[in-house]
Design a protein around this motif. Sequence first.
Motif, PDB file in Angstrom:
ATOM      1  N   PHE A 132      -1.571  39.653  37.469  1.00 48.58           N
ATOM      2  CA  PHE A 132      -0.994  40.193  38.706  1.00 48.58           C
ATOM      3  C   PHE A 132       0.414  40.749  38.524  1.00 48.58           C
ATOM      4  CE2 PHE A 132       1.206  36.121  38.881  1.00 48.58           C
ATOM      5  CZ  PHE A 132       2.428  36.476  39.446  1.00 48.58           C
ATOM      6  N   ASN A 133       1.179  40.241  37.539  1.00 48.50           N
ATOM      7  CA  ASN A 133       2.602  40.607  37.536  1.00 48.50           C
ATOM      8  C   ASN A 133       2.891  42.026  37.050  1.00 48.50           C
ATOM      9  OD1 ASN A 133       2.058  39.943  34.895  1.00 48.50           O
ATOM     10  ND2 ASN A 133       3.925  38.758  34.577  1.00 48.50           N
ATOM     11  N   TYR A 134       1.967  42.580  36.261  1.00 48.26           N
ATOM     12  CA  TYR A 134       2.046  43.995  35.878  1.00 48.26           C
ATOM     13  C   TYR A 134       0.633  44.580  35.969  1.00 48.26           C
ATOM     14  CZ  TYR A 134       6.699  43.350  33.727  1.00 48.26           C
ATOM     15  OH  TYR A 134       8.032  43.096  33.491  1.00 48.26           O
ATOM     16  N   PRO A 135       0.096  44.726  37.178  1.00 48.48           N
ATOM     17  CA  PRO A 135      -1.305  45.169  37.287  1.00 48.48           C
ATOM     18  C   PRO A 135      -1.523  46.569  36.719  1.00 48.48           C
ATOM     19  CG  PRO A 135      -0.389  44.563  39.431  1.00 48.48           C
ATOM     20  CD  PRO A 135       0.744  44.591  38.476  1.00 48.48           C
ATOM     21  N   MET A 184      -4.921  38.202  23.226  1.00 52.13           N
ATOM     22  CA  MET A 184      -4.601  37.396  24.408  1.00 52.13           C
ATOM     23  C   MET A 184      -3.135  37.021  24.475  1.00 52.13           C
ATOM     24  SD  MET A 184      -7.622  34.963  25.190  1.00 52.13           S
ATOM     25  CE  MET A 184      -9.166  35.736  25.551  1.00 52.13           C
ATOM     26  N   GLU A 185      -2.618  37.095  25.673  1.00 52.82           N
ATOM     27  CA  GLU A 185      -1.242  36.645  25.896  1.00 52.82           C
ATOM     28  C   GLU A 185      -1.275  35.770  27.136  1.00 52.82           C
ATOM     29  OE1 GLU A 185       2.041  36.312  27.741  1.00 52.82           O
ATOM     30  OE2 GLU A 185       2.074  38.501  27.881  1.00 52.82           O
ATOM     31  N   LEU A 186      -0.936  34.489  26.936  1.00 55.51           N
ATOM     32  CA  LEU A 186      -1.209  33.491  27.974  1.00 55.51           C
ATOM     33  C   LEU A 186       0.029  32.766  28.493  1.00 55.51           C
ATOM     34  CD1 LEU A 186      -4.228  31.828  26.121  1.00 55.51           C
ATOM     35  CD2 LEU A 186      -4.229  33.917  27.446  1.00 55.51           C
ATOM     36  N   ALA A 232      11.998  39.773  26.137  1.00 55.18           N
ATOM     37  CA  ALA A 232      11.364  40.920  26.799  1.00 55.18           C
ATOM     38  C   ALA A 232      10.265  41.439  25.895  1.00 55.18           C
ATOM     39  CB  ALA A 232      12.369  42.023  27.066  1.00 55.18           C
ATOM     40  N   ARG A 233       9.227  41.972  26.520  1.00 59.56           N
ATOM     41  CA  ARG A 233       8.103  42.533  25.756  1.00 59.56           C
ATOM     42  C   ARG A 233       8.485  43.885  25.176  1.00 59.56           C
ATOM     43  NH1 ARG A 233       3.613  45.271  28.750  1.00 59.56           N
ATOM     44  NH2 ARG A 233       4.843  44.534  30.497  1.00 59.56           N
ATOM     45  N   GLY A 234       9.176  44.698  25.984  1.00 57.58           N
ATOM     46  CA  GLY A 234       9.462  46.067  25.572  1.00 57.58           C
ATOM     47  C   GLY A 234      10.650  46.177  24.652  1.00 57.58           C
TER      48      GLY A 234
HETATM   49  O1  G3P Z   1       4.517  38.703  31.945  1.00 62.22           O
HETATM   50  C1  G3P Z   1       3.993  39.664  31.137  1.00 62.22           C
HETATM   51  C2  G3P Z   1       4.855  40.016  29.956  1.00 62.22           C
HETATM   52  O2  G3P Z   1       4.167  40.942  29.193  1.00 62.22           O
HETATM   53  C3  G3P Z   1       6.271  40.399  30.296  1.00 62.22           C
HETATM   54  O3  G3P Z   1       6.644  41.707  30.092  1.00 62.22           O
HETATM   55  O4  G3P Z   1       8.220  43.608  30.116  1.00 62.22           O
HETATM   56  O5  G3P Z   1       8.604  41.668  31.634  1.00 62.22           O
HETATM   57  O6  G3P Z   1       8.954  41.421  29.195  1.00 62.22           O
HETATM   58  P1  G3P Z   1       8.196  42.132  30.278  1.00 62.22           P
END
Ligand code: G3P
Length: 478
Positions: A157-160, A252-254, A439-441
């Motif tokens: 839900f957080n990044y649909p 998977m990322e959980l 952060a993911r990015g």
């Molecule tokens: O919660 C999902 C995860 O992939 C976070 O992404 O870009 O907020 O670090 P981001």
Amino acid sequence: DGDVYKYYVDGQWNKSSSGKSVPIINPTTRKTHYKVQACTQEEVNNVIDSAKKAQKLWAKTPLWKRAELLHKAAAILKENKAPIAECLVKEIAKPAKDAVTEVVRSGDLVSYCAEEGVRILGEGKFLVSDSFPGNDRTKYCLTSKIPLGVVLAIPPFNYPVNLAISKIAPALIAGNSIVLKPPTQGAVAALHMVHCFHLAGFPKGLIGCVTGKGSEIGDFLTMHPGVNCISFTGGDTGISISRKAGMIPLQMELGGKDACIVLEDADLDLAVANIVKGGFSYSGQRCTAVKVVLVMEQIASSLVKKVNEKVAKLTVGAPEDNCDITPVVTESSANFIEGLVKDAKEKKATFCQEYKREGNLIWPLLLDNVRPDMRIAWEEPFGPVLPVIRIKTVEEGIHHCNASNFGLQGCVFTSDINKAIMISDAMETGTVQINSAPARGPDHFPFQGLKDSGIGSQGITNSINIMTKVKTTVINLP
Ligand code: G3P
């Protein structure tokens, strides 16, 4: 009826034969805002069959043509950022500006993926046999990457939109087809995003999107013999998916319990800014949120004071008003967070602010002097509540981080780069950020969790690779 959003199969928008719908509750008003189709298992079968057929032709479509279509979809997605962002605001209470950023970031991700795909999939390998003992140079080996087939994408839900796109774009450029099961909260944003791909002109059936209750179609989808790869982001449902899935690649990322270790020599203002941003952006509903601060005792009081000053400035309210803290996604989520807060209260954590909640809206809360016997020390609230544990030694911090069942990211604040690297090596997490919040990015960086945080690596290049397999042809010379 026209009020229920249709699902997407074989290039068409259809109603479900179930005649049932799933309501999407606006987290702010707590009233039904949208409805989506409750698809049946038979409809899931049709979507997968259609994706399977379309994939055969798509795999033979030249790579540059696949890239061209992806670039087109990226442009359409960006053109439609406003209506899609509007859905994110209403479905998941994402602050309006962040909702737009999510869509733009997704468009960029699609374009980057198209470019990366034509490069890495445009290359193969050539091997000769005489490097292995006992062989003459009589075998030439050619390798290339071929698609897996049907990729099942299940974003959270957080990044649909963004976490759907981060699965869809690599799958498509690599020659796979996609079956998307969006989260209930965020499903309408995802359907709009799918429509952008529809408008770009992808072949019929290549992308399918089913909506409905996980309890009715979840297992059916993930255990379906027509699915050749699952890319999932979400909670511990992923663990049960991995137990039930067939012999197929899983990405998977959980979730995580990302620790922020702050040493005495840290730039305190930098650490504070990152703790507040990392801990409270999107009300803490990010897998990569800072979820526990482990600070050296000598500087703990000044750090906590500075964090509190910033927390006091966070705006709390509606996502439409771009407030920093907005209602959490569901009532049950708010109840869960409250449970962690109550437990910390009973066990005598220091409450830096008073606990306040109205409906799904929870005011930001920093808990100081948290100890390992409190649930908040280990569990991820996925809400605006941040625990601080005071540590006497760096080893104590590393030990706490590594005792977690999660291992997504972590961060360390220090001005000593040697120490930072040693701590990074010691932390059992997929990524460690030095002097910045997790952060993911940027989205082409590798992103992976250890332990219960997941399997497989994400990030554009890794996702393309995971969604392919190696095909080899050996030429045997006389
Ligand atoms: O919660 C999902 C995860 O992939 C976070 O992404 O870009 O907020 O670090 P981001």
